[in-house]
Design an enzyme around this catalytic site. Structure first.
Site, mmCIF file in Angstrom:
data_model
loop_
_atom_site.group_PDB
_atom_site.id
_atom_site.type_symbol
_atom_site.label_atom_id
_atom_site.label_comp_id
_atom_site.label_asym_id
_atom_site.label_seq_id
_atom_site.Cartn_x
_atom_site.Cartn_y
_atom_site.Cartn_z
ATOM 1 C CB SER A 1 -0.930 0.004 1.223
ATOM 2 O OG SER A 1 -0.178 -0.167 2.402
ATOM 3 C CG ASN B 1 -3.573 -5.072 12.882
ATOM 4 O OD1 ASN B 1 -3.027 -4.915 11.791
ATOM 5 N ND2 ASN B 1 -3.905 -6.264 13.353
ATOM 6 C CB THR C 1 -42.418 24.913 -6.855
ATOM 7 O OG1 THR C 1 -43.578 25.393 -7.523
ATOM 8 C CG2 THR C 1 -42.187 25.749 -5.593
ATOM 9 C CG HIS C 2 -43.459 21.449 -9.610
ATOM 10 N ND1 HIS C 2 -43.571 20.134 -9.235
ATOM 11 C CD2 HIS C 2 -44.178 22.153 -8.692
ATOM 12 C CE1 HIS C 2 -44.340 20.041 -8.167
ATOM 13 N NE2 HIS C 2 -44.714 21.253 -7.806
ATOM 14 C CE LYS D 1 -21.692 25.211 -26.712
ATOM 15 N NZ LYS D 1 -22.959 24.809 -26.111
ATOM 16 C CG ASN E 1 -19.449 25.139 -23.436
ATOM 17 O OD1 ASN E 1 -20.527 25.577 -23.839
ATOM 18 N ND2 ASN E 1 -18.598 24.500 -24.212
ATOM 19 C CE1 TYR F 1 -6.116 -3.511 9.069
ATOM 20 C CE2 TYR F 1 -5.185 -5.669 8.631
ATOM 21 C CZ TYR F 1 -5.383 -4.353 8.257
ATOM 22 O OH TYR F 1 -4.863 -3.892 7.070
ATOM 23 C CD GLN G 1 -2.815 -2.538 2.024
ATOM 24 O OE1 GLN G 1 -2.143 -2.890 2.986
ATOM 25 N NE2 GLN G 1 -2.543 -2.926 0.797
ATOM 26 C CE LYS H 1 -4.145 2.825 5.022
ATOM 27 N NZ LYS H 1 -5.044 1.639 5.060
HETATM 28 N N1 ARG Z 1 -1.135 -1.407 5.217
HETATM 29 C C1 ARG Z 1 -2.031 -1.905 6.206
HETATM 30 C C2 ARG Z 1 -3.381 -1.183 6.109
HETATM 31 O O1 ARG Z 1 -3.432 -0.202 5.481
HETATM 32 C C3 ARG Z 1 -1.464 -1.713 7.573
HETATM 33 C C4 ARG Z 1 -1.945 -2.707 8.566
HETATM 34 C C5 ARG Z 1 -1.517 -4.034 8.174
HETATM 35 N N2 ARG Z 1 -1.712 -4.990 9.185
HETATM 36 C C6 ARG Z 1 -1.619 -6.298 8.916
HETATM 37 N N3 ARG Z 1 -1.775 -7.094 9.895
HETATM 38 N N4 ARG Z 1 -1.386 -6.734 7.702
HETATM 39 O O2 ARG Z 1 -4.375 -1.604 6.649
#
Ligand code: ARG
Length: 461
Positions: free
Chosen positions: A25, A112, A157-158, A285, A287, A319, A324, A327
């Site tokens: 990641s 975690n 309205t509408h 135009k 836009n 966990y 992961q 993000k």
């Molecule tokens: N890169 C992981 C995440 O974003 C970090 C935690 C990983 N923990 C594990 N036990 N693999 O969640």
């Protein structure tokens, strides 16, 4: 820097190269480095205070982490996919830098609780920035509302002409929508500001840690109550995404109105050239691309909310690696929200109103018909009868292609003898808006009072 995996002890064979890249990641979570380092510094400080690390080890860790932060910021840090994520990249660099003390940093914690802490710290800052962004758009709305407090346009309205309103009143409606969004973000921040550290992998840790102290160092309100919950749930991210989706929903509605108003068919406003683009084939135009794009971006932000809900659905405690995936949707949501708010803050004050076109549109659609009915009620006619009388007058106007105020007194009196010369005052647009003179109404006087109250709310929080 050594790429040796920090968990390699029980493994005999190397990770498959594709699996390594697939599970890593670091490409995206390196964005969390500042919060990862902040969390580690607090953790090491707590460990030393509890006698788990020596003061010398703590000092080496803290200064090492600070050097790593500087190196990352200067662009001189070598991120390694083999080291999987931001956490192990930073820790491994620390050990390269300071030796054995670096290997002690991970005492009493796990990735975690570390990652759950990092995201909360990051999101807390982002929420503060987003609330500032909202405040700036609201500020722009207040200024525009004040400038256009007397400007009359048809309210719909509408999407059919309903009653005259003031442009200032319309801007203040947008203000209120965003005010609730700002509150929602503050509310979400309050719930996320709880610290996972100390939960370790899932069950807590055997070291004599002081979670209250770490929480205090990191500005959290308190340590999370339950270790399993602390490492596993991403409900705070979902809650944030829902609040973000609502902001985008509001911005998409505002965008839509700007687009409609700036069309040749309406011609109510002109958007500044800096927020529009031309066409490569049609020379005439201009836009409204920018509000269109923001309207479109609401789609991906709604999608991220669904990604996160689906990500969390059915996950057993505690966990799981699924998390992961939290993000990228979060990062993309924050980036798009920030950009959209920044644009709106600049685009709103640059709106040029065309009051003449607005008036003509308001005059065209019998916008003061309700005012005539209310006038008849004041003369003692029951509202339902008044409604019927005005309906017939409107039908005549439609037939003649003219507004109610263009009919003569005799013509109007043919519908009801209760109508007198004073009727023409209520048929004007100014009379109509000024008559809605109570809190929440469109009268310019009320809009100015609403702006005053709104200014105070904005300054208070
Ligand atoms: N890169 C992981 C995440 O974003 C970090 C935690 C990983 N923990 C594990 N036990 N693999 O969640």
């Amino acid at each position: 820097m050594s790429d040796k995996k920090l968990w390699s002890g029980r493994f005999n064979e190397p990770t498959d190269a594709f699996v390594e890249a697939f599970t890593a990641s670091v490409e995206f979570d390196q964005r969390l480095y500042r919060y990862d380092i902040q969390g580690s510094i607090a953790h090491a400080t707590m460990l030393a205070r509890q006698g788990i690390l020596s003061d010398a080890e703590r000092d080496a860790i803290v200064s090492g982490l600070e050097r790593i932060r500087e190196r990352i910021e200067a662009g001189g840090f070598d991120w390694s996919v083999a080291l999987e994520d931001v956490h192990m990249n930073v820790e491994s660099a620390l050990t390269d830098l300071i030796g054995d003390a670096g290997k002690k940093l991970h005492t009493g914690r796990s990735r975690n609780d570390q990652v759950a802490t990092d995201i909360r710290l990051w999101l807390r800052d982002e929420i503060d920035l987003l609330r500032d962004g909202l405040r700036q758009v609201q500020q722009a709305l207040l200024e525009t509302a004040e400038r256009e407090a007397d400007t009359i346009l048809p309210g719909f309205t509408h999407l059919q002409t309903a009653q005259p309103i003031t442009f200032g009143h319309h801007m203040m409606a947008w203000f209120e929508m965003l005010e609730r969004d700002r509150e929602r973000l503050a509310d979400c921040r309050r719930r996320l500001n709880v610290m996972p550290l100390g939960a370790a992998a899932l069950a807590g840790t055997t070291y004599p840690i002081d979670r209250h102290y770490t929480a205090e160092l990191l500005g959290f309100d308190r340590p999370a109550e339950n270790s399993l919950d602390a490492v596993s749930d991403r409900d705070f991210a979902i809650e944030f995404s829902a609040a973000a989706a609502l902001v985008m929903m509001h911005l998409s509605r505002m965008s839509e109105e700007l687009i409609i108003w700036s069309s040749a068919q309406f011609g109510f406003i002109e958007l500044s050239d800096s927020f529009c683009t031309g066409s490569s084939i049609m020379p005439q135009k201009k836009n409204p691309d920018v509000p269109e794009l923001i309207r479109g971006k609401s789609g991906r932000v709604f999608g991220h909310l669904f990604s996160l809900l689906t990500l969390m659905k059915g996950q057993p405690l505690a966990y799981n690696k699924d998390n992961q995936e939290d993000k990228e949707p979060l990062f993309d949501t924050v980036d798009n929200l920030k950009g959209s708010l920044k644009i709106f803050a600049a685009m709103i004050p640059a709106i040029r109103c065309r009051p003449q076109a607005m008036r003509e549109a308001a005059m065209k659609g019998f916008a003061t018909a309700t005012d005539l009915a209310d006038y008849l009620v004041r003369k003692g006619i029951p509202f339902r009868d008044a409604h019927e009388i005005v309906g017939r007058a409107v039908a005549l106007g439609v037939e003649r292609g003219c507004d109610l105020s263009d009919l003569s007194l005799e013509e109007l009196r043919a519908f009801s003898p209760a109508i007198d010369e004073d009727v023409f005052r209520v048929l004007t647009l100014e009379g109509s808006v000024a008559a809605r003179d109570h809190i929440g109404g469109t009268a310019p006087k009320q809009v100015r009072a609403a702006i005053e109250r709104a200014r105070r709310r904005l300054a208070d929080d």
